[in-house]
Structure formats: structure tokens, C-alpha cells
Design a protein around this motif. Structure first.
Motif, PDB file in Angstrom:
ATOM      1  N   ALA A 101       0.824  -1.211   0.000  1.00 55.51           N
ATOM      2  CA  ALA A 101       0.000   0.000   0.000  1.00 55.51           C
ATOM      3  C   ALA A 101       0.858   1.262   0.000  1.00 55.51           C
ATOM      4  O   ALA A 101       0.634   2.179  -0.793  1.00 55.51           O
ATOM      5  N   VAL A 102       1.840   1.319   0.895  1.00 58.32           N
ATOM      6  CA  VAL A 102       2.657   2.533   0.998  1.00 58.32           C
ATOM      7  C   VAL A 102       3.561   2.682  -0.224  1.00 58.32           C
ATOM      8  O   VAL A 102       3.629   3.754  -0.846  1.00 58.32           O
ATOM      9  N   ASN A 103       4.261   1.621  -0.584  1.00 59.26           N
ATOM     10  CA  ASN A 103       5.231   1.711  -1.673  1.00 59.26           C
ATOM     11  C   ASN A 103       4.579   1.873  -3.043  1.00 59.26           C
ATOM     12  O   ASN A 103       5.063   2.655  -3.879  1.00 59.26           O
ATOM     13  N   LEU A 104       3.508   1.132  -3.291  1.00 59.51           N
ATOM     14  CA  LEU A 104       2.898   1.116  -4.621  1.00 59.51           C
ATOM     15  C   LEU A 104       1.648   1.992  -4.710  1.00 59.51           C
ATOM     16  O   LEU A 104       1.564   2.867  -5.573  1.00 59.51           O
ATOM     17  N   GLU A 105       0.692   1.756  -3.824  1.00 56.58           N
ATOM     18  CA  GLU A 105      -0.548   2.524  -3.914  1.00 56.58           C
ATOM     19  C   GLU A 105      -0.291   4.006  -3.688  1.00 56.58           C
ATOM     20  O   GLU A 105      -0.888   4.860  -4.348  1.00 56.58           O
ATOM     21  N   GLY A 106       0.608   4.341  -2.758  1.00 56.38           N
ATOM     22  CA  GLY A 106       0.940   5.743  -2.543  1.00 56.38           C
ATOM     23  C   GLY A 106       1.508   6.382  -3.796  1.00 56.38           C
ATOM     24  O   GLY A 106       1.121   7.494  -4.179  1.00 56.38           O
ATOM     25  N   SER A 145      10.235  -6.409  -2.138  1.00 58.75           N
ATOM     26  CA  SER A 145      10.666  -6.705  -3.499  1.00 58.75           C
ATOM     27  C   SER A 145       9.479  -6.677  -4.458  1.00 58.75           C
ATOM     28  O   SER A 145       9.541  -6.085  -5.543  1.00 58.75           O
ATOM     29  N   ALA A 146       8.378  -7.294  -4.070  1.00 60.09           N
ATOM     30  CA  ALA A 146       7.190  -7.311  -4.923  1.00 60.09           C
ATOM     31  C   ALA A 146       6.672  -5.901  -5.175  1.00 60.09           C
ATOM     32  O   ALA A 146       6.314  -5.544  -6.303  1.00 60.09           O
ATOM     33  N   ALA A 147       6.633  -5.087  -4.130  1.00 59.50           N
ATOM     34  CA  ALA A 147       6.134  -3.722  -4.272  1.00 59.50           C
ATOM     35  C   ALA A 147       7.022  -2.896  -5.183  1.00 59.50           C
ATOM     36  O   ALA A 147       6.528  -2.126  -6.021  1.00 59.50           O
ATOM     37  N   LYS A 148       8.330  -3.047  -5.045  1.00 61.51           N
ATOM     38  CA  LYS A 148       9.235  -2.222  -5.845  1.00 61.51           C
ATOM     39  C   LYS A 148       9.287  -2.670  -7.305  1.00 61.51           C
ATOM     40  O   LYS A 148       9.472  -1.844  -8.206  1.00 61.51           O
ATOM     41  N   TRP A 149       9.118  -3.971  -7.575  1.00 65.94           N
ATOM     42  CA  TRP A 149       8.949  -4.406  -8.957  1.00 65.94           C
ATOM     43  C   TRP A 149       7.719  -3.726  -9.550  1.00 65.94           C
ATOM     44  O   TRP A 149       7.727  -3.268 -10.701  1.00 65.94           O
ATOM     45  N   ALA A 150       6.644  -3.679  -8.783  1.00 67.66           N
ATOM     46  CA  ALA A 150       5.405  -3.079  -9.262  1.00 67.66           C
ATOM     47  C   ALA A 150       5.569  -1.572  -9.492  1.00 67.66           C
ATOM     48  O   ALA A 150       4.994  -1.022 -10.436  1.00 67.66           O
ATOM     49  N   VAL A 151       6.329  -0.899  -8.651  1.00 65.76           N
ATOM     50  CA  VAL A 151       6.594   0.525  -8.853  1.00 65.76           C
ATOM     51  C   VAL A 151       7.260   0.742 -10.212  1.00 65.76           C
ATOM     52  O   VAL A 151       6.912   1.687 -10.942  1.00 65.76           O
TER      53      VAL A 151
END
Length: 252
Positions: A101-106, A145-151
Motif C-alpha cells: 500500500a505505501v510503496n505502490l498505492e501511494g 521486493s514485490a512492491a518495488k517491482w510493481a513501482v
């Protein structure tokens, strides 16, 4: 003078970015969830306490930004959390969701809000703070790792959609950055592996060509470059500032 908005801009990488843009003559607006850290920022900066995952708060922020500044030249979507450190089977689902939520949704909410302002001006730069964790898989760091790939995927799409309007998007992928957040990661990983903080630190450093962590100012200087006319045809790029990560699996 550039108008620059930085999420998680009151400490760490975000604060280094804010300092660097201010030094370059930009007008700076920082948002952060940490009221104490916001209180240490220069009085001339615009400052807001904000949860980057709160859609209503983001909309209100951009309404005020539009009224006060009229437009936005640079968005640094920098907010992030490290997330839990554990094997996949031991990862708490709530921790995983919060990390994403913080890394990607934000990053999505701020990009979504910034796009119309930049489209109207037919110019702009969006700089995402990703991670080398978004380039490699990292043991014990599945949520992050998953969030930053998505970013990085969000960045690539933003670059394609917004490029025709003169807007560029890029990701900076820091390696291990000196500071409190990485110290927390080192401590948690040392506990998970039954070893010492220094052993984990040495393992991370040995996985880079330069055998060293980077500093927040190194990331900030790249952000200022990517927002400048010197980078006017740099878009859709994943740029590591990490001393060249050779092996993302830290040795203990």
C-alpha cells in the motif's frame, strides 16, 4: 523556478532530495507521516503531515497545491516502508498489504493526481524511488521486493502514457543506503538468521562492485539530474544508484 513535491520528504532519501532541490533553487513541498521530522524542515518549505495511502487526503493536498502554486513541475514519489523481514511462509499478510500500500498505492495516488496538472502544462518529471529489490528477488524481503517491482511497472506505464504530453517518468533504484531504515533491516535480518548486524552489513556490501553502501545524497543528486533539462530525453528508465549490485543474496 521548479515546483517540486516530495513524498516522505522530511527524512532519509526524501529529505536529501528536498535539500538538493532547494539548493538548486526549486520551490519545495514535502509531505510525510512523521510530524516530528516535518518540524525539522526549513520554514520556507511547504509541509504537510499525510498518509500517502489516504485518497481523500491526497486529493485535498493537490487542491491546495493547485490553488497556491498553480502547477507542478516535479513529483518525487519517494514514500516507502521496508516491510516485514521473514521467509515467505512466515510473512504476515497484513504486513505484506501495508508494504504494498505505501510503496505502490501511494505512488499510484500521487501520480494519478499529478498527471492532470502536468498535462495542462505540457511538461513535467515524475521520479519514483524504487529499489534494487525491484530489479532482483531478495531473500526474506518478499513484500518489499514485490512492491518495488510493481513501482517500476507503474513507472514504465506512466512514461508511455504521459510522454506525448512532454512528461517524463523514471525510477531510481537505490542499493543499500546508509541510515536508520537500513539499520532496521540489518537488525531484523540478523535476528532472523541468528547472526550479527555487522555480518549482514558485510554481506550486503560484498554484493556490490564498489563494496560499499550508498548515501542518501547520491540518490538526491540523481533525482535533481532527472528533473533537469539535461535529462530531457531520459524517460521510462530504471536507473540503479547502488555501486553496481553483483549479487542480491547477502552473504553471512
Amino acid at each position: 523556478m521548479q515546483n517540486v513535491l516530495i513524498t516522505a520528504g522530511a527524512s532519509g532519501i526524501g529529505r536529501a532530495m528536498a535539500d538538493a532541490f532547494a539548493e538548486a533553487g526549486a520551490r519545495v513541498w514535502v509531505v510525510d507521516s512523521d510530524a516530528e521530522a516535518l518540524g525539522t524542515c526549513p520554514q520556507e518549505w511547504r509541509r504537510d503531515r499525510l498518509d500517502v495511502t489516504d485518497e481523500a487526503s491526497v486529493a485535498d493536498l493537490f487542491a491546495r497545491l493547485r490553488a497556491e502554486w498553480g502547477g507542478l513541475d516535479v513529483l518525487c514519489a519517494n514514500a516507502g516502508v521496508a516491510g516485514p523481514t521473514a521467509l515467505i511462509e512466515d510473512q504476515p499478510p497484513d504486513g505484506f498489504r501495508r508494504c504494498v500500500a505505501v510503496n505502490l498505492e501511494g505512488a499510484f495516488l500521487f501520480t494519478r493526481a499529478a498527471a492532470p496538472l502536468m498535462k495542462a502544462a505540457k511538461r513535467g518529471a515524475i521520479i519514483f524511488t524504487s529499489s534494487t529489490a525491484g530489479m532482483f528477488g531478495y531473500p526474506n524481503r518478499a513484500p518489499y521486493s514485490a512492491a518495488k517491482w510493481a513501482v517500476n511497472g507503474l513507472m514504465k506505464t506512466a512514461a508511455m502514457e504521459l510522454g506525448p504530453f512532454g512528461i517524463r517518468a523514471n525510477s531510481i533504484c537505490p542499493g543499500s543506503v546508509e541510515g536508520p531504515r537500513m539499520e532496521g533491516v540489518l537488525a531484523r535480518e540478523a535476528a532472523a538468521k541468528g547472526t550479527t548486524r555487522d555480518a549482514i552489513y558485510a554481506g550486503y556490501a560484498s554484493g556490490t562492485s564498489m563494496r560499499s553502501f550508498v548515501e542518501a545524497k547520491d540518490i538526491a543528486q540523481m533525482a535533481v539530474f532527472l528533473a533537469s533539462d539535461a535529462a530531457r530525453f531520459v524517460s521510462g528508465q530504471i536507473i540503479a544508484v547502488d555501486g553496481h549490485t553483483e549479487n542480491p543474496d547477502p552473504k553471512v
